[in-house]
Design a protein around this motif. Structure first.
Motif, PDB file in Angstrom:
ATOM      1  N   ILE A  64       0.876  -1.172   0.000  1.00 21.05           N
ATOM      2  CA  ILE A  64       0.000   0.000   0.000  1.00 21.05           C
ATOM      3  C   ILE A  64       0.916   1.225   0.000  1.00 21.05           C
ATOM      4  CG2 ILE A  64      -1.762   1.306   1.231  1.00 21.05           C
ATOM      5  CD1 ILE A  64      -2.664  -1.330   2.525  1.00 21.05           C
ATOM      6  N   HIS A  65       0.934   1.940  -1.120  1.00 22.87           N
ATOM      7  CA  HIS A  65       1.748   3.158  -1.216  1.00 22.87           C
ATOM      8  C   HIS A  65       0.972   4.287  -0.561  1.00 22.87           C
ATOM      9  CE1 HIS A  65       3.586   6.768  -2.850  1.00 22.87           C
ATOM     10  NE2 HIS A  65       4.670   6.025  -3.018  1.00 22.87           N
ATOM     11  N   ALA A  66       1.450   4.751   0.595  1.00 22.19           N
ATOM     12  CA  ALA A  66       0.789   5.840   1.310  1.00 22.19           C
ATOM     13  C   ALA A  66       1.176   7.164   0.651  1.00 22.19           C
ATOM     14  CB  ALA A  66       1.194   5.843   2.781  1.00 22.19           C
ATOM     15  N   ASP A  67       0.182   7.878   0.152  1.00 19.59           N
ATOM     16  CA  ASP A  67       0.429   9.179  -0.471  1.00 19.59           C
ATOM     17  C   ASP A  67       0.464  10.267   0.586  1.00 19.59           C
ATOM     18  OD1 ASP A  67       0.505   8.102  -2.998  1.00 19.59           O
ATOM     19  OD2 ASP A  67      -1.395   8.950  -3.671  1.00 19.59           O
ATOM     20  N   PHE A  68       1.577  10.973   0.622  1.00 17.03           N
ATOM     21  CA  PHE A  68       1.729  12.140   1.480  1.00 17.03           C
ATOM     22  C   PHE A  68       1.890  13.352   0.574  1.00 17.03           C
ATOM     23  CE2 PHE A  68       3.533   8.545   3.850  1.00 17.03           C
ATOM     24  CZ  PHE A  68       2.722   8.587   4.970  1.00 17.03           C
ATOM     25  N   LEU A  69       1.689  14.527   1.092  1.00 16.97           N
ATOM     26  CA  LEU A  69       1.794  15.752   0.316  1.00 16.97           C
ATOM     27  C   LEU A  69       3.146  15.817  -0.404  1.00 16.97           C
ATOM     28  CD1 LEU A  69       0.331  18.382  -0.408  1.00 16.97           C
ATOM     29  CD2 LEU A  69       1.452  19.437   1.555  1.00 16.97           C
ATOM     30  N   ASN A  70       3.087  15.988  -1.700  1.00 19.36           N
ATOM     31  CA  ASN A  70       4.281  16.046  -2.569  1.00 19.36           C
ATOM     32  C   ASN A  70       5.073  14.746  -2.609  1.00 19.36           C
ATOM     33  OD1 ASN A  70       3.788  18.773  -3.301  1.00 19.36           O
ATOM     34  ND2 ASN A  70       4.704  19.429  -1.361  1.00 19.36           N
ATOM     35  N   ARG A  71       4.478  13.665  -2.157  1.00 19.46           N
ATOM     36  CA  ARG A  71       5.114  12.340  -2.201  1.00 19.46           C
ATOM     37  C   ARG A  71       4.093  11.304  -2.656  1.00 19.46           C
ATOM     38  NH1 ARG A  71       7.303  11.803   3.579  1.00 19.46           N
ATOM     39  NH2 ARG A  71       7.689   9.695   2.914  1.00 19.46           N
ATOM     40  N   GLU A  72       3.264  11.700  -3.636  1.00 20.72           N
ATOM     41  CA  GLU A  72       2.231  10.813  -4.147  1.00 20.72           C
ATOM     42  C   GLU A  72       2.848   9.814  -5.122  1.00 20.72           C
ATOM     43  OE1 GLU A  72       2.017  14.184  -4.301  1.00 20.72           O
ATOM     44  OE2 GLU A  72       0.294  14.720  -3.066  1.00 20.72           O
ATOM     45  N   GLY A  73       2.213   8.654  -5.191  1.00 20.89           N
ATOM     46  CA  GLY A  73       2.680   7.620  -6.116  1.00 20.89           C
ATOM     47  C   GLY A  73       1.794   7.547  -7.336  1.00 20.89           C
ATOM     48  N   THR A  74       2.408   7.263  -8.470  1.00 20.96           N
ATOM     49  CA  THR A  74       1.660   7.008  -9.701  1.00 20.96           C
ATOM     50  C   THR A  74       2.006   5.594 -10.142  1.00 20.96           C
ATOM     51  OG1 THR A  74       3.461   7.762 -11.132  1.00 20.96           O
ATOM     52  CG2 THR A  74       1.847   9.445 -10.399  1.00 20.96           C
ATOM     53  N   LYS A  75       1.258   5.082 -11.073  1.00 20.64           N
ATOM     54  CA  LYS A  75       1.540   3.748 -11.599  1.00 20.64           C
ATOM     55  C   LYS A  75       2.988   3.675 -12.087  1.00 20.64           C
ATOM     56  CE  LYS A  75      -0.478   0.377 -14.773  1.00 20.64           C
ATOM     57  NZ  LYS A  75      -1.616   0.140 -15.674  1.00 20.64           N
ATOM     58  N   ALA A  76       3.416   4.688 -12.829  1.00 17.17           N
ATOM     59  CA  ALA A  76       4.778   4.695 -13.378  1.00 17.17           C
ATOM     60  C   ALA A  76       5.834   4.803 -12.281  1.00 17.17           C
ATOM     61  CB  ALA A  76       4.925   5.840 -14.378  1.00 17.17           C
ATOM     62  N   SER A  77       5.628   5.699 -11.320  1.00 17.43           N
ATOM     63  CA  SER A  77       6.642   5.874 -10.273  1.00 17.43           C
ATOM     64  C   SER A  77       6.723   4.654  -9.368  1.00 17.43           C
ATOM     65  CB  SER A  77       6.378   7.142  -9.451  1.00 17.43           C
ATOM     66  OG  SER A  77       5.225   7.017  -8.651  1.00 17.43           O
ATOM     67  N   ILE A  78       5.590   4.017  -9.111  1.00 14.83           N
ATOM     68  CA  ILE A  78       5.596   2.812  -8.271  1.00 14.83           C
ATOM     69  C   ILE A  78       6.318   1.676  -8.980  1.00 14.83           C
ATOM     70  CG2 ILE A  78       4.087   1.011  -7.329  1.00 14.83           C
ATOM     71  CD1 ILE A  78       2.178   3.367  -6.510  1.00 14.83           C
ATOM     72  N   LYS A  79       6.023   1.471 -10.264  1.00 15.72           N
ATOM     73  CA  LYS A  79       6.686   0.390 -11.012  1.00 15.72           C
ATOM     74  C   LYS A  79       8.173   0.663 -11.221  1.00 15.72           C
ATOM     75  CE  LYS A  79       2.912  -1.755 -13.416  1.00 15.72           C
ATOM     76  NZ  LYS A  79       2.681  -2.601 -14.557  1.00 15.72           N
ATOM     77  N   SER A  80       8.565   1.940 -11.250  1.00 14.52           N
ATOM     78  CA  SER A  80       9.964   2.283 -11.521  1.00 14.52           C
ATOM     79  C   SER A  80      10.908   1.845 -10.396  1.00 14.52           C
ATOM     80  CB  SER A  80      10.106   3.793 -11.742  1.00 14.52           C
ATOM     81  OG  SER A  80       9.986   4.494 -10.512  1.00 14.52           O
ATOM     82  N   VAL A  81      10.377   1.560  -9.229  1.00 17.23           N
ATOM     83  CA  VAL A  81      11.198   1.123  -8.097  1.00 17.23           C
ATOM     84  C   VAL A  81      11.740  -0.292  -8.316  1.00 17.23           C
ATOM     85  CG1 VAL A  81      11.080   0.550  -5.623  1.00 17.23           C
ATOM     86  CG2 VAL A  81       9.997   2.613  -6.472  1.00 17.23           C
ATOM     87  N   PHE A  82      11.057  -1.063  -9.142  1.00 16.21           N
ATOM     88  CA  PHE A  82      11.425  -2.471  -9.339  1.00 16.21           C
ATOM     89  C   PHE A  82      12.291  -2.620 -10.584  1.00 16.21           C
ATOM     90  CE2 PHE A  82       7.309  -2.181  -7.230  1.00 16.21           C
ATOM     91  CZ  PHE A  82       7.659  -2.746  -6.020  1.00 16.21           C
ATOM     92  N   THR A  83      13.399  -3.356 -10.447  1.00 17.00           N
ATOM     93  CA  THR A  83      14.331  -3.510 -11.563  1.00 17.00           C
ATOM     94  C   THR A  83      13.669  -4.155 -12.777  1.00 17.00           C
ATOM     95  OG1 THR A  83      15.122  -5.557 -10.553  1.00 17.00           O
ATOM     96  CG2 THR A  83      16.427  -3.584 -10.159  1.00 17.00           C
ATOM     97  N   SER A  84      12.694  -5.024 -12.543  1.00 13.72           N
ATOM     98  CA  SER A  84      12.010  -5.675 -13.660  1.00 13.72           C
ATOM     99  C   SER A  84      10.973  -4.746 -14.303  1.00 13.72           C
ATOM    100  CB  SER A  84      11.293  -6.943 -13.177  1.00 13.72           C
ATOM    101  OG  SER A  84      10.190  -6.590 -12.353  1.00 13.72           O
ATOM    102  N   GLY A  85      10.635  -3.654 -13.593  1.00 17.61           N
ATOM    103  CA  GLY A  85       9.593  -2.763 -14.096  1.00 17.61           C
ATOM    104  C   GLY A  85       8.199  -3.281 -13.817  1.00 17.61           C
ATOM    105  N   GLU A  86       8.106  -4.428 -13.145  1.00 20.22           N
ATOM    106  CA  GLU A  86       6.814  -5.023 -12.786  1.00 20.22           C
ATOM    107  C   GLU A  86       6.729  -5.169 -11.271  1.00 20.22           C
ATOM    108  OE1 GLU A  86       4.243  -5.580 -14.859  1.00 20.22           O
ATOM    109  OE2 GLU A  86       5.518  -4.701 -16.389  1.00 20.22           O
ATOM    110  N   ASN A  87       5.525  -5.084 -10.760  1.00 24.55           N
ATOM    111  CA  ASN A  87       5.322  -5.243  -9.317  1.00 24.55           C
ATOM    112  C   ASN A  87       5.460  -6.714  -8.931  1.00 24.55           C
ATOM    113  OD1 ASN A  87       4.723  -2.540  -9.403  1.00 24.55           O
ATOM    114  ND2 ASN A  87       2.528  -2.841  -9.327  1.00 24.55           N
ATOM    115  N   PRO A  88       6.179  -7.012  -7.857  1.00 23.55           N
ATOM    116  CA  PRO A  88       6.357  -8.400  -7.434  1.00 23.55           C
ATOM    117  C   PRO A  88       5.130  -8.963  -6.701  1.00 23.55           C
ATOM    118  CG  PRO A  88       7.513  -6.933  -5.957  1.00 23.55           C
ATOM    119  CD  PRO A  88       6.950  -6.080  -7.046  1.00 23.55           C
ATOM    120  N   PHE A  89       4.226  -8.095  -6.306  1.00 24.15           N
ATOM    121  CA  PHE A  89       2.976  -8.467  -5.642  1.00 24.15           C
ATOM    122  C   PHE A  89       2.016  -7.301  -5.862  1.00 24.15           C
ATOM    123  CE2 PHE A  89       6.306  -7.285  -2.557  1.00 24.15           C
ATOM    124  CZ  PHE A  89       5.857  -6.027  -2.194  1.00 24.15           C
ATOM    125  N   PRO A  90       0.723  -7.484  -5.603  1.00 21.39           N
ATOM    126  CA  PRO A  90      -0.224  -6.386  -5.841  1.00 21.39           C
ATOM    127  C   PRO A  90       0.123  -5.156  -5.006  1.00 21.39           C
ATOM    128  CG  PRO A  90      -1.396  -8.437  -5.384  1.00 21.39           C
ATOM    129  CD  PRO A  90       0.053  -8.694  -5.106  1.00 21.39           C
TER     130      PRO A  90
END
Length: 147
Positions: A64-90
């Motif tokens: 669960i990506h907790a969105d804080f002011l100026n630290r919101e997550g997007t689909k692209a930014s969340i996936k960019s954390v993973f080297t494969s570019g895909e989420n390892p779990f929901p």
């Protein structure tokens, strides 16, 4: 703790509303509340969550990506954390950190272990060894009690 959690309202990465308590009804859940800007989250906790997913296939792991002011997550930014570019779990988005607040989280990462009856079994803050050990023993205990 025996309080049944009625609802955990989040959004999927496409912006659709999801209630995790409905989506994963009757499953043991390990939820990690995190934020991409938290280095302990991305460097230690998310890999640990992936490890737990491999080690405990009967437990549903979700982020669960907790969105804080100026630290919101997007689909692209969340996936960019993973080297494969895909989420390892929901992974879901907690807009305006409502779920973070719902569970009185101490910070990120915050781990929530929820029994198959929908009760909060443990809430553990952190990604260091002590938190990892507490989480490991809590999962072992919960899995043992369900067998």
């Amino acid at each position: 703790m025996n309080n049944v959690i009625k609802s955990i309202p989040v959004k999927d990465l496409d912006g659709h509303a999801v209630d995790l308590m409905t989506a994963y009804k009757n499953k043991v859940l390990l939820l990690i509340i995190y934020n991409n800007d938290c280095l302990g989250c991305t460097g230690r906790a998310i890999p640990l969550a992936y490890e737990f997913q491999q080690q405990y296939p009967s437990i549903q792991v979700a982020g669960i990506h907790a969105d804080f002011l100026n630290r919101e997550g997007t689909k692209a930014s969340i996936k960019s954390v993973f080297t494969s570019g895909e989420n390892p779990f929901p992974i879901y988005i907690d807009e305006h950190h409502k779920v973070f607040d719902q569970f009185n989280s101490e910070g990120t990462p915050q781990w929530l272990l929820i029994s198959e009856k929908g009760e909060l079994f443990r809430s553990i803050f952190g990604s260091q060894d002590n938190a990892q050990n507490r989480l490991f023993y809590a999962m072992e205990s919960l899995v043992e009690n369900n067998n």
